[in-house]
Design a protein around this motif. Structure first.
Motif, PDB file in Angstrom:
ATOM      1  N   LEU A   1      20.287 -94.289 -81.175  1.00 28.01           N
ATOM      2  CA  LEU A   1      19.922 -95.302 -80.181  1.00 28.01           C
ATOM      3  C   LEU A   1      18.496 -95.025 -79.756  1.00 28.01           C
ATOM      4  O   LEU A   1      18.117 -93.873 -79.548  1.00 28.01           O
ATOM      5  CB  LEU A   1      20.871 -95.212 -78.981  1.00 28.01           C
ATOM      6  CG  LEU A   1      20.716 -96.243 -77.856  1.00 28.01           C
ATOM      7  CD1 LEU A   1      22.058 -96.417 -77.132  1.00 28.01           C
ATOM      8  CD2 LEU A   1      19.648 -95.876 -76.855  1.00 28.01           C
TER       9      LEU A   1
ATOM     10  N   LEU B   1      14.679 -88.591 -72.982  1.00 25.18           N
ATOM     11  CA  LEU B   1      14.349 -89.768 -72.192  1.00 25.18           C
ATOM     12  C   LEU B   1      13.136 -89.476 -71.327  1.00 25.18           C
ATOM     13  O   LEU B   1      12.853 -88.318 -70.992  1.00 25.18           O
ATOM     14  CB  LEU B   1      15.544 -90.259 -71.368  1.00 25.18           C
ATOM     15  CG  LEU B   1      16.164 -89.402 -70.291  1.00 25.18           C
ATOM     16  CD1 LEU B   1      15.379 -89.537 -68.977  1.00 25.18           C
ATOM     17  CD2 LEU B   1      17.596 -89.846 -70.048  1.00 25.18           C
TER      18      LEU B   1
ATOM     19  N   CYS C   1      22.503 -98.572 -73.423  1.00 26.57           N
ATOM     20  CA  CYS C   1      23.196 -97.381 -72.905  1.00 26.57           C
ATOM     21  C   CYS C   1      24.605 -97.735 -72.430  1.00 26.57           C
ATOM     22  O   CYS C   1      25.555 -96.988 -72.661  1.00 26.57           O
ATOM     23  CB  CYS C   1      22.405 -96.766 -71.748  1.00 26.57           C
ATOM     24  SG  CYS C   1      20.892 -95.944 -72.289  1.00 26.57           S
TER      25      CYS C   1
ATOM     26  N   LEU D   1      14.079 -93.993 -74.194  1.00 26.74           N
ATOM     27  CA  LEU D   1      15.190 -93.105 -74.521  1.00 26.74           C
ATOM     28  C   LEU D   1      15.421 -93.193 -76.015  1.00 26.74           C
ATOM     29  O   LEU D   1      15.386 -94.283 -76.589  1.00 26.74           O
ATOM     30  CB  LEU D   1      16.444 -93.545 -73.753  1.00 26.74           C
ATOM     31  CG  LEU D   1      17.707 -92.689 -73.886  1.00 26.74           C
ATOM     32  CD1 LEU D   1      18.577 -92.850 -72.631  1.00 26.74           C
ATOM     33  CD2 LEU D   1      18.531 -93.018 -75.117  1.00 26.74           C
TER      34      LEU D   1
ATOM     35  N   LEU E   1      17.210-101.509 -72.705  1.00 26.99           N
ATOM     36  CA  LEU E   1      17.657-100.127 -72.917  1.00 26.99           C
ATOM     37  C   LEU E   1      18.916 -99.838 -72.112  1.00 26.99           C
ATOM     38  O   LEU E   1      19.848 -99.195 -72.610  1.00 26.99           O
ATOM     39  CB  LEU E   1      16.542 -99.155 -72.521  1.00 26.99           C
ATOM     40  CG  LEU E   1      16.896 -97.676 -72.560  1.00 26.99           C
ATOM     41  CD1 LEU E   1      17.360 -97.251 -73.944  1.00 26.99           C
ATOM     42  CD2 LEU E   1      15.686 -96.833 -72.141  1.00 26.99           C
ATOM     43  N   LEU E   2      18.950-100.328 -70.891  1.00 29.51           N
ATOM     44  CA  LEU E   2      20.140-100.100 -70.083  1.00 29.51           C
ATOM     45  C   LEU E   2      21.346-100.811 -70.714  1.00 29.51           C
ATOM     46  O   LEU E   2      22.452-100.260 -70.756  1.00 29.51           O
ATOM     47  CB  LEU E   2      19.893-100.575 -68.653  1.00 29.51           C
ATOM     48  CG  LEU E   2      20.816-100.027 -67.580  1.00 29.51           C
ATOM     49  CD1 LEU E   2      20.914 -98.513 -67.630  1.00 29.51           C
ATOM     50  CD2 LEU E   2      20.342-100.468 -66.202  1.00 29.51           C
TER      51      LEU E   2
ATOM     52  N   CYS F   1      22.617 -91.420 -72.277  1.00 26.80           N
ATOM     53  CA  CYS F   1      22.976 -92.779 -71.843  1.00 26.80           C
ATOM     54  C   CYS F   1      23.623 -92.745 -70.456  1.00 26.80           C
ATOM     55  O   CYS F   1      23.344 -93.595 -69.607  1.00 26.80           O
ATOM     56  CB  CYS F   1      23.932 -93.420 -72.841  1.00 26.80           C
ATOM     57  SG  CYS F   1      23.150 -93.859 -74.401  1.00 26.80           S
TER      58      CYS F   1
ATOM     59  N   ALA G   1      20.921 -92.081 -68.000  1.00 22.05           N
ATOM     60  CA  ALA G   1      20.071 -93.260 -67.773  1.00 22.05           C
ATOM     61  C   ALA G   1      20.747 -94.221 -66.803  1.00 22.05           C
ATOM     62  O   ALA G   1      20.144 -94.694 -65.843  1.00 22.05           O
ATOM     63  CB  ALA G   1      19.782 -93.963 -69.100  1.00 22.05           C
ATOM     64  N   GLN G   2      22.017 -94.464 -67.052  1.00 25.60           N
ATOM     65  CA  GLN G   2      22.709 -95.419 -66.192  1.00 25.60           C
ATOM     66  C   GLN G   2      22.802 -94.909 -64.762  1.00 25.60           C
ATOM     67  O   GLN G   2      22.597 -95.654 -63.805  1.00 25.60           O
ATOM     68  CB  GLN G   2      24.095 -95.680 -66.769  1.00 25.60           C
ATOM     69  CG  GLN G   2      24.725 -96.883 -66.140  1.00 25.60           C
ATOM     70  CD  GLN G   2      26.056 -97.212 -66.750  1.00 25.60           C
ATOM     71  OE1 GLN G   2      26.418 -96.698 -67.806  1.00 25.60           O
ATOM     72  NE2 GLN G   2      26.797 -98.070 -66.087  1.00 25.60           N
TER      73      GLN G   2
ATOM     74  N   ALA H   1      26.668 -98.292 -75.484  1.00 25.08           N
ATOM     75  CA  ALA H   1      27.029 -97.040 -76.157  1.00 25.08           C
ATOM     76  C   ALA H   1      28.214 -96.380 -75.468  1.00 25.08           C
ATOM     77  O   ALA H   1      29.178 -95.954 -76.109  1.00 25.08           O
ATOM     78  CB  ALA H   1      25.828 -96.086 -76.165  1.00 25.08           C
ATOM     79  N   GLN H   2      28.150 -96.304 -74.154  1.00 26.17           N
ATOM     80  CA  GLN H   2      29.247 -95.665 -73.418  1.00 26.17           C
ATOM     81  C   GLN H   2      30.554 -96.417 -73.601  1.00 26.17           C
ATOM     82  O   GLN H   2      31.613 -95.817 -73.763  1.00 26.17           O
ATOM     83  CB  GLN H   2      28.920 -95.617 -71.928  1.00 26.17           C
ATOM     84  CG  GLN H   2      27.837 -94.635 -71.585  1.00 26.17           C
ATOM     85  CD  GLN H   2      27.492 -94.727 -70.114  1.00 26.17           C
ATOM     86  OE1 GLN H   2      28.219 -94.261 -69.258  1.00 26.17           O
ATOM     87  NE2 GLN H   2      26.383 -95.362 -69.809  1.00 26.17           N
TER      88      GLN H   2
END
Lengths: 473, 473, 473, 473
Positions: B315, C330, B291, C315, B287-288, C291, C294-295, B294-295
């Motif tokens: 996502l 999330l 993420c 998420l 998942l990380l 996202c 999350a990060q 995505a960024q």
């Protein structure tokens, strides 16, 4: 303790070194709180303080301690010790985080100006600033190593009147270099210990080895001395630090546990510049890679097998506002009390760096700037230190089982000795501080040097004299 | 226009398909605004509306248009056209974004229930739902292709009384499937054009080819028909869309430019789960990775050679709150008017995805879910469309040089024809809309179908009849 | 132990509940390894296993344990205990993480179908599924509370022949719900303890309180029972868990330390959709905010005062590939052994979530889905447990000072008792497991239930009988 | 064109300015390719080249052009023009991106050393280095403004023999400052135009206004001259640039369109340092905030109403490897051809910066370092430029409708004139370049100066002489 500061700016500094004369012991203003040690004579203490102040004033950073190490060589030779230095005790290919040649040259030349012996300095220059002194007793016995670190840090020193070195005229004469971690005191205690041990040499059973190590800051120097073999036949290892988790004069920590293992990495990303408006697609953004790396390094997962630390302490990149940044650099450190967790951090960090570079189509280079394993003092040796401390009138508090909470590459030496069946201890000497370590106003109470020296002597005596003597402690 | 909606949930839907009878043209309520076309007879128009409503009611999503395509096959064969369908006109390995087998099966079985011819349906099932009809004239001449798309979208349809299909009983009978982009109208116009052209077949010089394409939504179907060669010998290509940048009945856009090229990617990351408290270090966080991807996908640089678009539209990842997420998925689209910039986006996106996966130690898979190039109408052919439109009494506005602003895989067909020396146009038929495309209340004014059909006939006549006739336009 | 699994999909499940008859103790296949307890009779053990299997088969998730709690009520009342349940012992506004009404209704109705007493069930429904039974002795003495949790988890159960519940026909009859953490065993032991204590009621000095708690999973239920005051006058608190850090039958952990404090947060971001090609600037990207959150949640710094854990376990966001995502959610959990560090994590997490939302111009909502403090067993009470265990022939290993490494909201009860001057212990009952907790193949050895029950009895006897008796242990 | 380079390092530079004598026109080596202009005399051309070379050698950066502006003042006054300079034509509070006082002082003192008139220099110093010269004709007529920029860039100049300024001895005498964008040529053409216009002053109907603007680089100066009102009564505005999208001598771009609007922001984050191992939780990480900001700035969405650009060109932060970084800075630029999109970028950037700061609990400051709107040349005025260029024998190519692709704060002046009903043009003068703009080897062909001057004269004549004369062009 270890930190790497901002890059020195030698060009700004070069012209500013004053005509510095060596401080003479007779000029030392006597510290009111100084109390006679039952073992050390006041004369020795006067020299101890003078040595410390001279080293404080000289303030040479890691791998550049040419004057400092020359002084150690001269002192030990003057006492009749066997002395080795330079490439003999510092293995070239195991040195980490060498400074630029320009910096090495500057401090070599400065050492000569300050009066270092040219021949000795020649062997020390270019990052070989370790010294090992050896005193063999008259009877067989164990080999006991004491370790002292020599280096100052980059960073300015306070010029405030409240900062004793400034007020009393022994502040660093080198801009942006400051003994802000107490290694000047460590080295001065090492020399005082040598003088003391020399006096009772004929009662020593075994061998004393004094290890004067360069470049502790950044965890760069210990590994090269270990690689040169200077710890290989050591039975007991003793290291110490001023003012860590102990802020009163007369307080002793008999042996730290959990000196954190640490890895210091310098990371450089290289991409491709491009005009940010006309053709951004032609760029490969090294700065963005570094920013992504920084964020994901901080997000490396915790470890179930030991507490960990990650820090991206510095990052910079880019050439101009309207160009896709083609270069970026970051300085990273990883720490853990657990060898397994530190290994995990290293692998995870490499993954992150490599992935960030790949993500933005840039190349990268990772340089090991410093490294030391984790270590803990052996309990039995710490108990001996505690016993020695308890026997001193000037010691009012002895604590054991204290976590170091930082890193020190003495751990590399401890681990080597422990791995070969020996024992190691890293103990703490309490002192009031002017400010925390690595602060421009860092300073310690010089009485702690006298206490520390006496404790070192007592430890040596316990370890190096035949049992009957030990009973008299 | 193209969008991929949330996954259909067939299991919820399966039992709900009613016993649906085919709508008969005679039952169509007459639209007050309907005006007689000079070329099409009212009788034809009645059938046009009936066909559209039946297709609206059936509403089959991409690659599942078994009933729809069967109806087209039957209609064209009934008119005496040469008809090809199934694997003959849809190349298996060039199909993108096929739905799960379960969904293919469901709509095949439903088509049979709805009365599709079993033999035809058998050849269409499993994602071969394209049809090509061919009418050869009596004299030599060019090959002219008209293209109509067949698919509905996933997504619920409004049941409000203000939504005509709901009020008048021809709303979709299939839950979560809705003709919300007007392809029901497109296909119905295609059948109407076929009927009309059949009537003046003996005056045609050249060949008419009607292409009924599956799976335009998500840009999945055109490429498979191009790969099957159905565009290879086409001299002029004509496509059209209802209601894009034209919201009045009687408004025509003679030829869109800058249909955006687009790539649709489905990305899956697979890592390793672990207990988030006990052993987070054993996890590899998919998942990380998603993420981070995505960024950084959103941060792909702009391109100096053409405007670009990037969107991570969906996502999801993770299994439970206290587990390191071992899986994650994202749905991405990239667009540009420039082929070079689209290629740049693809390469950059792959770098980002690969880097994000490497960074977190997870594996990844990228599936091409849809793709179409960019295209623009040829000016001269657009001028012919404009001239034809200007000649119609029901057309009050003709605009040229309008940017499409979205994507449509008709572009793949246009590009193929243009690359081989032919010309292509994609024109717009104005209509008031119930709501924007892909909205549950999307609907169009059925008079626009009648206008569109007449315009298609006029275009065909201009292109397929000997010059003297063209003069009479 | 606590986890929140993926959302149940009740609609898929609703039709599948079989006509389930209550398992009768006489039908239990005897476990070869079962050994007679000196205190519990075999007859009791037969009922223990039958109860466990029935509860396993029923498998109700958190706040939905209507049948389970009804059974407990009936059993305790049958034994003549004072029993309170429902809103009397579960404070409404302190309940965390209630499931959707649809799920509450489903399990209420299912409980009635399974034969729950309608009146009792009516008081338990809608998330009031706690029960407290009270047995007062014949002499004054301390109040001793034993706590057992009741809930199953969402998640499928293995149907493999190697999975005993499947092989022997007592696997969960409810799709996507599984007693995969052993709470069926905990509750069955609670009932067995009640039966045993009833027998020697006249020798009890003080009061026994059995607390049957709903919704331990996700740390949702304890707080509501604490808030209802059921722990307020408790002198000693005893909780236990099967199979945590102890994987052998006959192994006992006399009292866990460092049950991690934990906070479970559900975060929702709401932005604005927009067409990703036509007008991306009109969107406010909720998925990107999630996202980024999350990060940066994963990058919350470590804490010098205690080990910490952060996990974004799930998420999801976005509506379609070509729309700027307008919603994202999330699920987060934070943990630490230190109250201060947990507080730091909460504050840092809120900063990150708020900053991520602000950054992308979206709104956000944070819901507390579960929470429990950290706790450790009192050493003296753990020693009593250890002593009781050592006295049992079936116990071969007793370990103390074991870190729990996970979270359990028993900690909320322990903390309440400790804060008011009482003592608390949370001990472990070893068992071989079919697979780790929360796995579809999780299962334990039923002999551990018998051992656990005996140990609970011995603890009760030590705490509740006058001293002379205790000496006979 | 505009860029901000790395910070100048004045301290390194200060001692290095040689004793520089002003270049005399008679010493200029004649360029073989130089052709006589029909309007300008060779004598003027010799002066043109001498002026350019002197300005190249002096090379003063933005807001520091004291010598350059003094020279312009002296030259215009020598020709009898009305001249205003300093605070009269540069509004203090509208100046953007002033350099440090140290840099302002350095260049002021250097200008005096180079022989600038002390009184004039006094009025120009401290960032008031604009000059406006005015020549009124003998008949009424329009006010025509010509604009020339004066500033060099920070950045080293090539010392290669292939770099003409180095080979021929007129390279910059100031380290890290280089006329690498051709403004030396622009200013020299302005002076040549003044000399030429003076000669036919009695035939001028209207007013000529020559605007010599400081600090174009970084888009810092134009706004202050606009705010001082120097454009307020201008009917036609003419600006020009060397070598942009035109790389041949004899090529003219008659008027650029789409000069990108741009905003330059300096962002500083301030957090809290803390020891990265001992107490990371006490830090507030300014560097991490900057990294998050950088990444999310790059991810600001595209805009449907106009192409955009975002670049974080430089970022740096942190104090040492083992300290949580307490400070970080970044340099950002935003661009778009659309006013609406540029406004969107500004708002989005502020959201991102604020959100990133909030996320990591740090404060931030955003300083506007430069700004200019977008602009396009008026077609009719560009046609006049094109016609003038077509009439020149030395011009072989005239192109219109060329996108500028970069930014120039001439746009601020154009917009002011256009907003008040006037017309504006920004045209291009082709030249072979030694390397692209802002490169250390940037250089242009000096013949382009002669051509440019002639074209400026012809434009002036077309706009400022009564119609009969214009016919003779």
């Amino acid at each position: 303790m270890s930190v790497i500061g901002p890059q020195s700016r030698l060009t700004q500094v070069r012209g500013t070194v004053p005509n510095m004369s060596v401080i003479d012991a007779s000029s030392v203003r006597h510290n009111d709180s100084m109390i006679e040690s039952p073992l050390s004579t006041p004369r020795l203490d006067m020299q101890l303080i003078a040595d410390r102040r001279e080293l404080h004033r000289v303030a040479e950073p890691g791998w550049c301690e040419v004057f400092t190490a020359s002084k150690v060589v001269a002192a030990l030779r003057g006492l009749g010790w066997e002395v080795r230095w330079g490439a003999d005790v510092v293995r070239a290919d195991a040195r980490l985080g060498l400074p630029p040649q320009q910096e090495l040259d500057f401090f070599y030349e400065r050492a000569l100006e300050l009066g270092a012996d040219p021949e000795t300095a020649g062997a020390l220059r270019n990052g070989f600033t370790g010294v090992v002194g050896c005193l063999k007793g008259t009877a067989p016995g164990p080999t006991i190593a004491f370790r002292f670190d020599l280096d100052a840090n980059h960073g300015g020193e306070s010029r405030s009147e409240e900062h004793l070195p400034a007020r009393d005229g022994y502040a660093s004469t080198c801009a942006n270099t400051h003994h802000n971690c107490g290694h000047d005191g460590h080295a001065a205690m090492g020399l005082a210990l040598a003088r003391s041990l020399t006096q009772w040499r004929d009662r020593i059973a075994g061998e004393v080895r004094l290890i004067f190590q360069p470049a502790e800051e950044g965890l760069r120097g210990a590994r090269a001395m270990v690689a040169a073999g200077v710890l290989d036949d050591v039975d007991r290892f003793i290291g110490c630090h001023l003012g860590v988790q102990a802020r009163q004069v007369g307080e002793i920590i008999s042996g730290y546990r959990d000196i954190l293992g640490s890895v210091k990495l310098d990371v450089a990303f290289a991409g491709t510049g491009a005009h940010a408006a006309v053709s951004p697609q032609e760029g490969r953004n090294a700065l963005l890679a570094a920013c992504v790396a920084a964020q994901n390094l901080m997000a490396i997962p915790r470890h179930g097998g030991g507490d960990t630390r990650v820090n991206v302490g510095m990052l910079s990149g880019g050439e101009s506002r309207n160009t896709i940044p083609s270069t970026a650099r970051l300085a990273l450190e990883l720490r853990s009390e657990s060898t397994e967790a530190l290994q995990f951090l290293k692998e995870a960090a490499h993954r992150v760096i490599e992935g960030a570079a790949a993500m933005h189509g840039v190349s990268f280079q990772v340089d090991l700037a410093g490294e030391a394993c984790s270590a803990s003092s052996d309990r039995s040796l710490a108990q001996l230190v505690g016993a020695a401390a308890q026997s001193m009138s000037r010691v009012h508090t002895v604590r054991d089982d204290v976590s170091f909470k930082g890193s020190d590459d003495a751990a590399e030496m401890m681990r080597r000795v422990q791995d070969r069946g020996g024992q190691a201890v890293y103990f703490g000497i309490g002192s009031k501080l002017g400010a925390v370590h690595h602060n421009p106003r860092f300073d310690f109470d010089e009485e702690s040097l006298s206490i520390g020296t006496e404790l070192l002597e007592r430890i040596a005596r316990l370890l190096l004299t035949p049992l009957p003597e030990a009973g008299h402690l």
